[in-house]
Design a protein around this motif. Sequence first.
Motif, mmCIF file in Angstrom:
data_model
loop_
_atom_site.group_PDB
_atom_site.id
_atom_site.type_symbol
_atom_site.label_atom_id
_atom_site.label_comp_id
_atom_site.label_asym_id
_atom_site.label_seq_id
_atom_site.Cartn_x
_atom_site.Cartn_y
_atom_site.Cartn_z
ATOM 1 N N THR A 150 0.753 -1.246 -0.162
ATOM 2 C CA THR A 150 -0.006 0.033 -0.004
ATOM 3 C C THR A 150 0.809 1.319 -0.011
ATOM 4 O OG1 THR A 150 -0.295 -0.063 2.330
ATOM 5 C CG2 THR A 150 -2.032 -1.141 1.180
ATOM 6 N N ALA A 151 2.042 1.117 0.090
ATOM 7 C CA ALA A 151 3.049 2.316 0.048
ATOM 8 C C ALA A 151 4.641 1.793 -0.485
ATOM 9 C CB ALA A 151 3.031 3.084 1.384
ATOM 10 N N ALA A 184 -2.505 3.921 -9.408
ATOM 11 C CA ALA A 184 -2.316 2.586 -9.002
ATOM 12 C C ALA A 184 -3.086 2.396 -7.493
ATOM 13 C CB ALA A 184 -0.986 2.228 -8.979
ATOM 14 N N GLY A 185 -3.331 3.644 -6.949
ATOM 15 C CA GLY A 185 -4.049 3.562 -5.637
ATOM 16 C C GLY A 185 -3.110 3.267 -4.654
ATOM 17 N N ILE A 186 -1.796 3.424 -4.567
ATOM 18 C CA ILE A 186 -0.953 3.509 -3.502
ATOM 19 C C ILE A 186 -0.106 4.601 -3.119
ATOM 20 C CG2 ILE A 186 -0.467 0.724 -4.028
ATOM 21 C CD1 ILE A 186 2.251 1.562 -4.699
ATOM 22 N N ARG A 187 0.339 4.821 -1.853
ATOM 23 C CA ARG A 187 1.200 5.916 -1.670
ATOM 24 C C ARG A 187 2.683 5.720 -2.022
ATOM 25 N NH1 ARG A 187 -1.667 4.440 2.811
ATOM 26 N NH2 ARG A 187 -0.015 3.631 3.990
ATOM 27 N N ILE A 188 3.350 6.616 -2.033
ATOM 28 C CA ILE A 188 4.609 6.584 -2.609
ATOM 29 C C ILE A 188 5.569 7.631 -1.710
ATOM 30 C CG2 ILE A 188 4.117 8.515 -4.238
ATOM 31 C CD1 ILE A 188 6.286 7.183 -6.080
ATOM 32 N N THR A 189 6.632 7.457 -1.451
ATOM 33 C CA THR A 189 7.835 7.972 -0.694
ATOM 34 C C THR A 189 8.715 8.464 -2.184
ATOM 35 O OG1 THR A 189 7.448 7.776 1.527
ATOM 36 C CG2 THR A 189 9.396 8.813 0.935
ATOM 37 N N LEU A 190 8.854 9.482 -2.733
ATOM 38 C CA LEU A 190 9.921 9.559 -3.588
ATOM 39 C C LEU A 190 11.082 9.961 -2.950
ATOM 40 C CD1 LEU A 190 10.096 9.757 -6.863
ATOM 41 C CD2 LEU A 190 10.132 12.217 -6.692
ATOM 42 N N ARG A 407 -3.750 4.378 9.314
ATOM 43 C CA ARG A 407 -4.352 4.443 8.232
ATOM 44 C C ARG A 407 -5.025 2.996 8.036
ATOM 45 N NH1 ARG A 407 -2.774 8.416 4.195
ATOM 46 N NH2 ARG A 407 -1.365 9.844 5.213
ATOM 47 N N ALA A 408 -6.225 3.144 7.088
ATOM 48 C CA ALA A 408 -7.055 1.823 7.059
ATOM 49 C C ALA A 408 -6.468 1.097 5.861
ATOM 50 C CB ALA A 408 -8.283 2.145 6.800
ATOM 51 N N ASP A 409 -5.234 0.411 5.989
ATOM 52 C CA ASP A 409 -4.750 -0.382 5.008
ATOM 53 C C ASP A 409 -4.892 -1.991 5.453
ATOM 54 O OD1 ASP A 409 -3.827 1.983 3.781
ATOM 55 O OD2 ASP A 409 -1.629 1.784 4.359
ATOM 56 N N PHE A 410 -5.425 -2.665 4.471
ATOM 57 C CA PHE A 410 -5.585 -3.954 4.896
ATOM 58 C C PHE A 410 -5.377 -4.907 3.730
ATOM 59 C CE2 PHE A 410 -9.655 -2.035 6.701
ATOM 60 C CZ PHE A 410 -9.182 -1.605 7.470
ATOM 61 N N VAL A 411 -4.785 -6.136 4.089
ATOM 62 C CA VAL A 411 -4.454 -7.172 3.204
ATOM 63 C C VAL A 411 -5.230 -8.462 3.446
ATOM 64 C CG1 VAL A 411 -2.726 -8.425 1.852
ATOM 65 C CG2 VAL A 411 -2.042 -6.109 2.576
ATOM 66 N N VAL A 441 -7.131 -3.210 0.798
ATOM 67 C CA VAL A 441 -7.783 -1.903 0.851
ATOM 68 C C VAL A 441 -6.361 -0.681 1.357
ATOM 69 C CG1 VAL A 441 -9.136 -0.295 2.653
ATOM 70 C CG2 VAL A 441 -9.756 -2.814 1.809
ATOM 71 N N ALA A 442 -6.357 0.245 0.773
ATOM 72 C CA ALA A 442 -5.445 1.364 0.994
ATOM 73 C C ALA A 442 -6.402 2.581 1.420
ATOM 74 C CB ALA A 442 -4.583 1.765 -0.181
ATOM 75 N N ASP A 443 -5.875 3.192 2.492
ATOM 76 C CA ASP A 443 -6.568 4.366 3.097
ATOM 77 C C ASP A 443 -8.084 4.457 2.797
ATOM 78 O OD1 ASP A 443 -4.160 6.006 3.665
ATOM 79 O OD2 ASP A 443 -3.830 6.335 1.597
ATOM 80 N N GLY A 444 -8.641 3.117 3.295
ATOM 81 C CA GLY A 444 -9.908 2.838 3.312
ATOM 82 C C GLY A 444 -10.456 2.911 2.009
ATOM 83 N N ARG A 445 -9.761 2.613 0.914
ATOM 84 C CA ARG A 445 -10.390 2.435 -0.440
ATOM 85 C C ARG A 445 -9.970 1.010 -1.167
ATOM 86 N NH1 ARG A 445 -8.716 3.933 -5.790
ATOM 87 N NH2 ARG A 445 -6.945 4.994 -5.079
ATOM 88 N N MET A 446 -10.851 0.324 -1.605
ATOM 89 C CA MET A 446 -10.768 -1.052 -2.175
ATOM 90 C C MET A 446 -9.941 -0.867 -3.375
ATOM 91 S SD MET A 446 -11.297 -4.463 -1.236
ATOM 92 C CE MET A 446 -12.778 -4.562 -0.467
#
Length: 544
Positions: A150-151, A184-190, A407-411, A441-446
């Motif tokens: 998710t990130a 893609a719906g994920i977070r990123i640290t550049l 954060r609501a991140d579920f696998v 689910v990433a940040d509460g979004r499927m």
Amino acid sequence: MTVYFAEYAWTSGRLARNVRIDVHDGVITAITPTAGSPSTGEPAPGSPLAAAPSAAGAPTAGAPPAPAPTFPTPGADKTGIHLPGLVLPGFANAHSHAFHRALRGRTHAGGGSFWTWRDLMYAVAGRLDPDSYYALARGVYAEMALSGITAVGEFHYLHHGPDGVPYGDPNAMGHALLQAAADAGIRITLLDTLYLTSGVDAKPLEGVQRRYGDGDLDGWSARTDLLRAQPHAKIGAALHSVRAVPADVMSTFAHRTDGQPVHVHLSEQRAENEQCQAVHGCTPTELLEAHGVWQPMTVAVHATHLTDRDIDILGDHQVCFCPTTERDLADGIGPARRLAGAGAALSLGSDSHAVIDQFEELRGLEMNDRLASEQRGRFTPAELIAAAANHRSIGWFDAGDLAPGHRADFVCVALDTVRTAGADPAQAVLAATAADITHVVADGRMIVSEGRHTAIDVPRALSAAITALTGRQGPLPRDPEALPGDRALPADGRALPADERALTTDERALTTDGRALTTDDSPLTTDGRAPSAAARSFVEERRP
């Protein structure tokens, strides 16, 4: 508020049964389990993670403490959106080079070494532009989503155009990565990377490497100062390695990046250590310590070939292992257990993306140490999950645990596949693969449902991006100039094979998850056998 229900959930370092999870605006507000896990899910006594308040890993110096979980009422209401199987916190891929994904399955002819592999990687790097990089990274990040990630921490050093000429937007390549992660719906640290020289002896950049450099530290700072964080994105930094950054700028770099996530390639190859000893009279770890690079948010990546002194230095810091890449490149086995025992917080990354599967990475962490030590049980399941979900390593302190305030991140991991059937849920991570993930689910979004990305046809996106980039199938040439030009794509974006047919060579179509169909157009079983007549009938009845 959205309510979820999980039969099994890994929360705050232990397995719980029948868990209600309340979520508001993408954040967990309450966790209500009915029962705790068996002892097999608990960290071992005396483990560096035994006292950690979060499944995100060992406490990190200078990091804000994770909020303690609260369980408002005994017994969980079983209403709400059902999360099947074993529910884990979203994974963090702490080390990624997105464009390396184009090399998967193309670098194994004729053996070779890390350095010959690097030549092939340079060939791909020489072809990318912002548009093709976006297309490739979008597919790669969507593949990560399918794997429960998710990130991602993107170690980004491909900054400029051919011959190092900046684009009109000097951060066009970085912006392409930020947009790809968002889509893609994920977070990123550049982790924007400082890359100034081609060797420890300060040789100037040459060839494709000129695309990596900004001339000097001030040039890098001027460009990166233009980057801005976004709701899904943080901006960090990276010191590529002691090969690529002169010692006389390390201290200034450390000062300018204080408070940011900072990653460093460290001692991946023995040759790097030998060169550092020859030029500086010390190990890379010692050189970086002398210049103040090891700060609370600095992460050492690989840390494969370390001395006892190096391990002592890194004991108060963070270390990212990339087992599937380290074995693919024959780097060696790093001292993971010794580092954890010294107090280092471990994280995991897929690096070159020879494999994108955090279960494979966490198993590699354990199994590599078993091979090196000739002992089993080097890490507990709790420690392995903590490493796979260590979002703190890339600056997301409010992720990596199923706990209020996170954060609501579920696998969701299926417990009834050929790999996981019969496994103890508390130990299932040592049996599962990414193929067993059904929902993410990433940040509460499927973003993944029933094993498929909700927005992207991932196999098609990857195939189109890689074929457009390489223009060929089979091994890559080592000379970037030997790559043919981009080939035209049909209107739907799919790459065509050499005979211009969109089907495979035996004219069998592919499903959206990349599995080949049999000649009678019925899917194969999971073990590769053709389905029975009854199974084919079942499929036919459910076709639209």
